[in-house]
Design an enzyme around this catalytic site. Structure first.
Site, PDB file in Angstrom:
ATOM      1  N   TYR A 157       0.824  -1.229   0.156  1.00  0.00           N
ATOM      2  CA  TYR A 157      -0.001  -0.256   0.050  1.00  0.00           C
ATOM      3  C   TYR A 157       0.822   1.225  -0.135  1.00  0.00           C
ATOM      4  O   TYR A 157       0.789   2.055  -0.938  1.00  0.00           O
ATOM      5  CB  TYR A 157      -0.969   0.041   1.161  1.00  0.00           C
ATOM      6  CG  TYR A 157      -1.616   1.290   1.406  1.00  0.00           C
ATOM      7  CD1 TYR A 157      -2.290   1.933   0.661  1.00  0.00           C
ATOM      8  CD2 TYR A 157      -1.354   1.880   2.990  1.00  0.00           C
ATOM      9  CE1 TYR A 157      -2.931   2.988   0.866  1.00  0.00           C
ATOM     10  CE2 TYR A 157      -1.708   3.090   2.999  1.00  0.00           C
ATOM     11  CZ  TYR A 157      -2.859   3.803   2.152  1.00  0.00           C
ATOM     12  OH  TYR A 157      -3.402   4.993   2.481  1.00  0.00           O
ATOM     13  N   LYS A 187       1.214   3.903  -3.035  1.00  0.00           N
ATOM     14  CA  LYS A 187       1.211   5.417  -2.890  1.00  0.00           C
ATOM     15  C   LYS A 187       2.191   6.217  -3.212  1.00  0.00           C
ATOM     16  O   LYS A 187       2.032   7.477  -3.854  1.00  0.00           O
ATOM     17  CB  LYS A 187       0.390   5.732  -1.570  1.00  0.00           C
ATOM     18  CG  LYS A 187      -0.921   4.995  -1.326  1.00  0.00           C
ATOM     19  CD  LYS A 187      -1.965   5.548  -2.088  1.00  0.00           C
ATOM     20  CE  LYS A 187      -2.189   7.048  -1.673  1.00  0.00           C
ATOM     21  NZ  LYS A 187      -3.517   7.535  -2.612  1.00  0.00           N
TER      22      LYS A 187
END
Length: 510
Positions: A255, A259
């Site tokens: 994640y 990002k």
């Protein structure tokens, strides 16, 4: 340009001019049915009612389905009750005039809109707010790249077609800073850099490390998928690949890694588009607005809190003094509107980064969180399936996973009497213990990077923003997290908010 200077001059005496900026604006929002974007939409409608239109990109098969999602997930949400009370019988006409559902998909060209709609939107919008993301820590690498990297790519491509665009605002995460330690500044990412490269360069400027480039990551995923002849095991292969690539370049999970790459993508493509990247830390329930304790879904710290409350997490694998950076959703929303107004007025073709975080101004250690949880669940215990109140004990902390596992075995053994049982019954209990320990081990390893995190997020830009706000703006758009009493917030607002808004009507018993 003279008009713009006059506006800036006028607002100099009246703070940033947040309310005035949003008047008459047309805004495109992605991820609009999510927790953060929904709170932002509510605040914009409540405090800047002269806003023109908010176009909400919604994944749906057709316009009817998109409208149904708008109605059920936004208009009828409890979050909007204050707005409904303000407008009374005119609430529905008001909100239906302001919110326009748009069928689309951020992963596709033109954001998945049909040609006519796309042309209309590009002519009308002044501002893009990008809140779409895949936030699963250990998501499949191909899925995470599509959501968190390809999504921003398609968004910037679309932004370049917008004639009147004043600003593109993108939500990232403070933890996109990966395994950086110490005081972490609000610096943009550029394509090719990585946390591992930073660390190696610090040790020796002569050591080479491969540059991180999005094309290489996309090619790697594509080639691997082409080489796999059947889909058996593909999901686990992709999950493992995401974690491997993240750790190679200095990020704890898929994640935060994707990002960060998404930020690099935006920076490499932006050219003259004014860009604002906001990096909130762990977003929790509302502190004050539109009412205390509102939350949507089970957020990052909540599984640990409620496993503890149910008596299923007697220990934590972490450094108890690690700072856990949390920030209430309404402070994030207020900072968002203030930053958008500031940079929307300026329209400077730059990329500005803000950490929306609390460790620098109001630190909260992990042991404090569980001390407060102990107090809360002692006063307001959960009940088991028999209706008995669950007694919680003070949390234990372990910095070795083996010690953690052994302690869980010990607790389970004490909780269940195993004498005078047959061999078959003992084996059955042993397997149940094993499954529980494995679950808690996997759960703990997933959160390990956050339980031993060594970074603190500098919030200088947020502090400067607050200083530019007028006294009235500071009151109506509160962003000062230093005033939060964490004990009062967790025991009096957050935990009860999760119980009410996430678990209402559902059994919490074991």
């Amino acid at each position: 340009m003279d008009d713009e200077k006059e506006i800036i001059s006028q607002k100099a005496n009246n703070g940033i001019g947040i309310v005035e900026f949003f008047e008459g604006k047309n805004i495109l929002v992605t991820g609009g049915t999510g927790f953060l974007a929904k709170a932002l939409i509510e605040k914009m409608l409540r405090t800047t009612p002269k806003i023109n239109k908010i176009y909400i990109l919604i994944r749906a098969k057709d316009k009817g389905a998109a409208f149904n999602r708008l109605k059920s997930e936004i208009i009828e949400s409890k979050l909007f009750k204050c707005l409904e009370e303000m407008h009374g019988e005119y609430y529905k006409p008001f909100i239906l005039n302001k919110l326009i559902p748009i069928v689309g998909n951020i992963y596709e060209p033109n954001l998945g809109m049909d040609i006519i709609t796309a042309q209309q939107i590009t002519q009308q919008i002044d501002l893009i707010i990008d809140s779409a993301a895949n936030t699963t820590f250990d998501e499949r690498y191909d899925f995470a790249l599509d959501a968190n990297v390809n999504g921003p790519y398609q968004l910037v491509m679309f932004a370049k077609k917008c004639k009147n665009l004043k600003l593109l605002m993108h939500y990232s995460t403070a933890y996109a800073n990966g395994e950086r330690e110490g005081l972490i500044l609000e610096k943009p990412f550029t394509m090719g850099e990585s946390i591992t490269k930073e660390k190696i360069t610090t040790i020796s400027s002569f050591t080479n490390f491969p540059s991180l480039h999005v094309d290489n990551e996309m090619d790697l995923v594509s080639k691997l998928k082409n080489n796999i002849t059947n889909n058996i095991g593909l999901e686990q292969i992709m999950k493992n690949l995401g974690v491997e690539r993240a750790k190679l370049y200095g990020w704890p999970d898929t994640y935060t890694f994707t990002k960060a790459i998404g930020e690099m993508m935006i920076n490499s493509m932006r050219h003259e588009i004014p860009i604002l990247i906001l990096r909130p830390s762990i977003i929790t329930s509302s502190y004050k607005e539109p009412f205390p304790g509102w939350i949507q879904g089970y957020r990052v710290i909540d599984p640990s809190i409620f496993l503890y409350g149910k008596g299923e997490l007697p220990a934590v694998y972490c450094d108890q003094d690690t700072l856990m950076d949390v920030i209430p959703v309404d402070l994030v929303v207020n900072a968002t509107m203030a930053a958008i107004a500031k940079h929307g007025y300026l329209q400077s073709p730059q990329l500005n980064v803000y950490h929306l975080a609390t460790t620098f101004v109001n630190p909260l250690a992990i042991h404090q969180i569980f001390d407060y949880c102990y107090e809360y669940f002692t006063l307001f215990p959960l009940v088991n399936s028999k209706g008995d109140k669950i007694e919680v004990k003070e949390m234990k902390y372990f910095d070795k996973i083996s010690d953690f596992s052994n302690y869980i075995w010990e607790v389970l053994s004490k909780q269940h009497k195993v004498q005078d049982l047959s061999e078959k019954e003992l084996l059955k209990i042993h397997m149940r213990f094993k499954r529980k320990v494995e679950f808690l081990n996997n759960f703990s390893m997933l959160y390990e990077p956050y339980g031993f995190y060594r970074g603190r997020f500098h919030t200088g830009n947020m502090r400067n923003l607050m200083e530019e706000m007028s006294e009235e703006e500071r009151k109506n758009f509160e962003i000062d997290a230093s005033n939060i009493n964490w004990k009062d917030y967790l025991t009096g607002i957050h935990i009860s908010g999760v119980r009410k808004h996430v678990f209402e009507g559902k059994k919490l018993c074991i």
